[in-house]
Design a protein around this motif. Structure first.
Motif, PDB file in Angstrom:
ATOM      1  N   CYS A 145       9.777 -36.512  -0.132  1.00  0.00           N
ATOM      2  CA  CYS A 145       8.604 -35.666  -0.360  1.00  0.00           C
ATOM      3  C   CYS A 145       7.471 -36.132   0.539  1.00  0.00           C
ATOM      4  O   CYS A 145       7.218 -37.341   0.651  1.00  0.00           O
ATOM      5  N   LYS A 146       6.792 -35.179   1.164  1.00  0.00           N
ATOM      6  CA  LYS A 146       5.651 -35.520   2.012  1.00  0.00           C
ATOM      7  C   LYS A 146       4.389 -35.703   1.180  1.00  0.00           C
ATOM      8  O   LYS A 146       4.020 -34.833   0.398  1.00  0.00           O
TER       9      LYS A 146
ATOM     10  N   VAL B 289       2.118 -38.921 -10.419  1.00  0.00           N
ATOM     11  CA  VAL B 289       3.333 -38.174 -10.770  1.00  0.00           C
ATOM     12  C   VAL B 289       4.346 -38.270  -9.636  1.00  0.00           C
ATOM     13  O   VAL B 289       5.546 -38.507  -9.858  1.00  0.00           O
ATOM     14  N   LEU B 290       3.878 -38.107  -8.413  1.00  0.00           N
ATOM     15  CA  LEU B 290       4.774 -38.193  -7.252  1.00  0.00           C
ATOM     16  C   LEU B 290       5.367 -39.587  -7.105  1.00  0.00           C
ATOM     17  O   LEU B 290       6.544 -39.748  -6.802  1.00  0.00           O
ATOM     18  N   TRP B 291       4.535 -40.594  -7.330  1.00  0.00           N
ATOM     19  CA  TRP B 291       5.013 -41.967  -7.161  1.00  0.00           C
ATOM     20  C   TRP B 291       6.081 -42.303  -8.198  1.00  0.00           C
ATOM     21  O   TRP B 291       7.079 -42.953  -7.886  1.00  0.00           O
ATOM     22  N   THR B 292       5.888 -41.840  -9.409  1.00  0.00           N
ATOM     23  CA  THR B 292       6.877 -42.083 -10.455  1.00  0.00           C
ATOM     24  C   THR B 292       8.221 -41.455 -10.091  1.00  0.00           C
ATOM     25  O   THR B 292       9.281 -42.043 -10.330  1.00  0.00           O
ATOM     26  N   ALA B 293       8.179 -40.258  -9.495  1.00  0.00           N
ATOM     27  CA  ALA B 293       9.408 -39.528  -9.186  1.00  0.00           C
ATOM     28  C   ALA B 293      10.089 -40.016  -7.913  1.00  0.00           C
ATOM     29  O   ALA B 293      11.320 -40.111  -7.861  1.00  0.00           O
ATOM     30  N   PHE B 294       9.310 -40.319  -6.869  1.00  0.00           N
ATOM     31  CA  PHE B 294       9.903 -40.631  -5.562  1.00  0.00           C
ATOM     32  C   PHE B 294       9.707 -42.075  -5.124  1.00  0.00           C
ATOM     33  O   PHE B 294      10.497 -42.600  -4.334  1.00  0.00           O
ATOM     34  N   GLY B 295       8.663 -42.726  -5.591  1.00  0.00           N
ATOM     35  CA  GLY B 295       8.455 -44.133  -5.312  1.00  0.00           C
ATOM     36  C   GLY B 295       8.282 -44.464  -3.843  1.00  0.00           C
ATOM     37  O   GLY B 295       8.058 -43.595  -2.995  1.00  0.00           O
ATOM     38  N   ALA B 296       8.390 -45.744  -3.542  1.00  0.00           N
ATOM     39  CA  ALA B 296       8.141 -46.232  -2.187  1.00  0.00           C
ATOM     40  C   ALA B 296       9.223 -45.836  -1.199  1.00  0.00           C
ATOM     41  O   ALA B 296       8.984 -45.818   0.015  1.00  0.00           O
TER      42      ALA B 296
END
Length: 306
Positions: free
Chosen positions: A215-216, A244-251
């Motif tokens: 994800c961008k 929310v994005l970090w929880t789903a896609f992370g580093a």
């Protein structure tokens, strides 16, 4: 110890010569810019002549002046024009410009020569994939055509609303080898509060779709819907959405993108970069190196220029 994924990514980075830049600086890649030139004799299909901000020649020299002070060392350019030969125009632009490390093209599924066009442009190592709209992926026939991308080592960018994450998940299930990049976080409206539940659920589906779905981290200021440079510059305004994005896609599966020059409508480039970089830096140096560099190399399989 490195995971297998990290080792592969590091190896690709090293092979590209992009692990370190001039002066042994780490490479930082912006995965979403647009270049075009309305002064060409054929003009451009986008943006329109009435757009006072965007209707001008937008070329690498201007971008580099904006980006290099922030440590950015290269960009992946996304073709917004639907004209077939504009893919070649971008490739020609990138040929002699080291700052352009990859091109995401624009090829129509509806074109009877879609597979032929994919194979044509895939011969150029700078051509790293195509972008489509989420609505283009509604049926199985469209998904079947995507196999041409994975067969040629290319990626798929998808743009649209919250449904983009669902489309990415469907494509990943059908073609697990295809690398997929959701553009602009599914374009949520950002108001400083918890984002809509529908969007959050869609993000979670995309995040669970597998290691090849990225994800961008882009279009933050656009999400504010506050034009004329009035997008908030306070990182806290965007934090509920970013969490929310970090929880789903992370580093491992987020990549930075500025969406320049479209972002100029909402905020200066420095603000766009700072909003993303300040958030990611709070996650640590290793996370920053991935989101702003290594993940882009992995997602687009960036290759060394000959």
């Amino acid at each position: 110890m490195m995971t297998r994924r990290e080792a592969i990514g590091a190896g690709v980075v090293a092979a590209c010569g992009v692990a370190r830049g001039a002066g042994d600086k780490p490479v930082v890649i912006d995965t979403h810019t647009h270049f075009y030139d309305p002064t060409r004799k054929e003009g451009v299909p986008w943006p329109g002549k009435g757009d006072k901000v965007l209707y001008r020649a937008v070329l690498p020299a201007e971008y580099k002046k904006l980006a290099t002070p922030h440590g950015i060392t290269g960009t992946v350019v996304v073709e917004a024009s639907p004209w077939l030969e504009d893919n070649q125009w971008l490739l020609d632009l990138a040929k002699d410009e080291p700052f352009l490390v990859g091109v995401v093209g624009n090829l129509s599924f509806a074109d009877k020569d879609f597979a032929k066009n994919v194979e044509r442009f895939a011969k150029n190592p700078l051509f790293r994939g195509i972008r489509v709209n989420e609505r283009d992926l509604k049926d199985d026939a469209a998904l079947d055509r995507l196999k041409t991308l994975s067969d040629n080592g290319l990626s798929l960018d998808i743009n649209g609303g919250a449904e983009t994450f669902l489309a990415a998940a469907r494509a990943a299930e059908k073609l697990p080898k295809l690398r997929i990049v959701v553009n602009h976080m599914g374009n949520p409206t950002i108001d400083g509060k918890a984002p809509p539940e529908e969007w959050q659920k869609a993000v979670a589906v995309g995040g669970q779709a597998g290691a090849n779905v990225f994800c961008k981290l882009s279009a933050l200021v656009e999400g504010s819907r506050q034009r004329d440079g009035r997008a908030p510059a306070d990182p806290a305004f965007y934090t509920p959405t970013l969490n929310v994005l970090w929880t789903a896609f992370g580093a491992d599966r987020l990549v930075f993108g500025s969406n320049w020059p479209v972002s100029d409508i909402f905020a200066p480039f420095g603000t766009v970069h700072a909003l993303a970089s300040k958030y990611v830096k709070l996650k640590g140096d290793a996370a920053f190196a991935k989101v702003f560099g290594t993940n882009a190399v992995t997602a687009y399989q960036l290759k060394p220029k000959s």
